[in-house]
Scaffold this active site. Structure first.
Site: not given
Length: 415
Positions: A326, A378
């Site tokens: 993006t 994560h």
């Protein structure tokens, strides 16, 4: 009479309902077969609904209605004749002047009722307001109340006390109107997805900066030749896409997703490119971007961006994707923490390019610099992989000739 019931077709797998965004025709209009008659919003895209047959249409749903896939939204009378060409409207008959009305007798004014005793509901100050007014020596009859039925509130009394102390009252100026608009199906779905990402992933963001000097040089030197050869401009996105696909192959866990208790790794790089359109942010996908040339990347991005802005993008062209890029820099963003596009596990955010002083070989020089940010899940991507991935992207952007173009800039650009 042959009447066709037009039902909402399925826009794509897993989509069960759509919203009638706009009717392009009116009730009772004659429509031709395949003529667009409505725009419908799904949770992934805005699609046009074409007429299945020619005839006079009867609408069975309103704009803003949420309808199920397979539900009847209009009827088409196929036996109705096509109306003749439009004719000039008949001239309006001259309006006849109304006869003068007889003079009405003068109305006698009704006697005014006696003033009602003042209460909290008819303009009296509240206890707190009365205390302020008494302390400042202000007559309650000189204060305009903003409470229900003119009741003077504490804030009214405090405002009235300002001139008494030698100050100036603060008054609101300009329009204070509000507008309430229902969110589209697409916007509501985006909101749900963004909230779920924040709640269901262990999202972190790591940052770095890249030196755009070499890319600036390459674009300046070859942009005209590249455009003439390939029919498309040489932009920044092709360099970042190629840098990302290289880094994904070096760090395969970044190119993965979670499915329950399992991790799914992909041996291909389907890159979602965020594009701003009239209906919001869309993310069309470049399939197997790792095998594309610079010209292929630029050409595909251009075609997909045009489809998004024209409302022609399909669900299939936005389905899938293993990693997203993006570019908030086109709107002036200096730094951000992009949100992961589920079920992907990472996203790269580009930002604006600013001439900044940097240290190069012990000397302070001015270079076009950009901050880049990578948000990642994560749960499956460790810090080592995330940082290593972003460093690999930085290497490709800082040194595109050696790393992305194979040491031969002309050959690498297809010239």
């Amino acid at each position: 009479m042959s009447v066709l019931e037009m039902k909402v077709p399925s826009p794509g797998e897993s989509i069960t309902e759509v919203e009638i965004a706009t009717w392009l025709v009116k009730d009772g209009d004659y429509v031709e077969k395949d003529q667009p008659i409505a725009e419908v919003d799904s949770d992934k895209a805005t699609l046009e609904l074409p007429a299945e047959q020619s005839g006079v249409i009867t609408l069975k749903a309103e704009e803003g209605d949420v309808v199920q896939v397979g539900q009847v939204v209009c009827l088409i009378d196929m036996d109705a004749a096509k109306p003749a060409g439009s004719t000039a409207p008949a001239a309006e008959a001259p309006k006849q002047e109304e006869a003068p009305k007889a003079a009405e007798p003068a109305k006698q004014e009704a006697p005014k009722p006696a003033a009602a005793p003042q209460t909290y509901a008819t303009g009296a100050p509240s206890p707190a307001a009365k205390k302020i007014l008494d302390e400042k020596g202000i007559d309650a009859s000189q204060v305009s109340g903003s409470g229900r039925d003119g009741r003077i509130s504490k804030s009214d009394a405090e405002l009235a006390a300002v001139p008494a102390l030698g100050g100036n009252p603060i008054t609101a100026t300009g329009s204070r109107s509000t507008t309430t608009t229902k969110l589209s199906v697409l916007r509501r779905k985006i909101a749900q997805r963004l909230v779920s990402v924040k709640n269901e992933t262990a999202m972190l963001t790591t940052f770095n900066e890249v030196d755009m000097s070499e890319i600036f040089r390459l674009r300046k030197q070859y942009k005209e030749e590249f455009a003439q050869r390939h029919g498309v401009g040489l932009g920044f996105m092709s360099f970042f896409t190629k840098a990302v696909t290289r880094a994904l192959q070096m760090y395969p866990d970044v190119n993965a997703s979670i499915d329950g208790d399992f991790k799914v790794n992909y041996d291909f790089c389907d890159i979602s490119i965020a594009v701003s359109g009239p209906k919001g942010l869309m993310v069309p996908v470049l399939r197997n971007a790792e095998n594309m040339s610079f010209a292929n990347v630029e050409g595909n991005i251009k075609d997909l961006a045009i489809k998004v802005r024209d409302g022609k993008i399909t669900v299939d062209e936005m389905t899938g994707g293993t990693f997203t890029i993006t570019n908030g820099g086109t709107f002036g963003s200096m730094l951000s923490t992009p949100i992961i596009n589920p079920p992907q596990s990472a996203i790269l955010g580009m930002h604006n390019i600013i001439q900044r002083p940097v240290a190069v070989d012990g000397q302070v020089v001015i270079r076009p610099m950009m901050y880049v940010a990578m948000s990642y899940d994560h749960r499956i991507i460790d810090g080592k992989e995330s940082v290593g991935f972003l460093v690999a992207v930085k290497e490709g952007i800082d040194n595109p000739v050696e790393i992305l173009l194979g040491g031969d800039e002309r050959k690498g650009l297809g010239l």
